[in-house]
Design a protein around this motif. Sequence first.
Motif, mmCIF file in Angstrom:
data_model
loop_
_atom_site.group_PDB
_atom_site.id
_atom_site.type_symbol
_atom_site.label_atom_id
_atom_site.label_comp_id
_atom_site.label_asym_id
_atom_site.label_seq_id
_atom_site.Cartn_x
_atom_site.Cartn_y
_atom_site.Cartn_z
ATOM 1 N N HIS A 27 0.727 -1.025 0.003
ATOM 2 C CA HIS A 27 -0.107 -0.126 -0.023
ATOM 3 C C HIS A 27 0.769 1.222 -0.085
ATOM 4 N N GLY A 28 1.823 1.440 0.826
ATOM 5 C CA GLY A 28 2.771 2.549 1.005
ATOM 6 C C GLY A 28 3.539 2.523 -0.550
ATOM 7 N N THR A 31 1.564 4.433 -2.940
ATOM 8 C CA THR A 31 1.420 5.798 -2.492
ATOM 9 C C THR A 31 2.765 6.326 -2.798
ATOM 10 N N ARG A 120 -4.887 9.096 -5.664
ATOM 11 C CA ARG A 120 -4.118 9.015 -4.590
ATOM 12 C C ARG A 120 -4.963 9.345 -3.180
ATOM 13 N N TRP A 123 -6.856 6.323 -2.450
ATOM 14 C CA TRP A 123 -5.779 5.152 -2.038
ATOM 15 C C TRP A 123 -5.331 5.251 -0.687
ATOM 16 N N VAL A 124 -5.192 6.687 -0.197
ATOM 17 C CA VAL A 124 -4.725 6.738 1.417
ATOM 18 C C VAL A 124 -5.935 6.679 2.109
ATOM 19 N N ARG A 131 -6.368 -2.816 3.802
ATOM 20 C CA ARG A 131 -5.141 -2.476 2.950
ATOM 21 C C ARG A 131 -4.300 -3.911 2.692
#
Length: 138
Positions: A27-28, A31, A120, A123-124, A131
């Motif tokens: 996930h990160g 991002t 974005r 997503w965050v 996640r």
Amino acid sequence: MSYGYSRGVGAYQQVHAQGGVETADPHGLVTLLLDGALERTRFARGCMLGGNVAGKGEAISKAIEIVGGLQSGLNPAVDTPLVGQLDSLYDYVSRRLLHANLRNDVDALDEVSRLLGQIRESWVAIPVEARQVPGAGA
């Protein structure tokens, strides 16, 4: 890490050599890739307005490579229409970046920034507990 993400990570690392990429969870990582594409698009805009043709071309090429990495990282085995929609959106974004480069179209870069920014933001906003879904790459 899938090949697609690793290709995007390579592009991201070439333009953004700070910590975090090597230790990011999936996930990160997505991002960070979105941040890298946004950063390159904004830089290209500045180059375009300033007449820096080489800088514009390089920044747009990096952004296209990062978006391609995001697109390649999509998992078509995940049974959701979102995968196909993101695939189409990433394809569109890449074409708009190419158009912006060929035509010096600031509006196309602004559109790409808006679209990637919306992806974005969404997503965050995914809750932490959601996640870890296998294949849920953006």
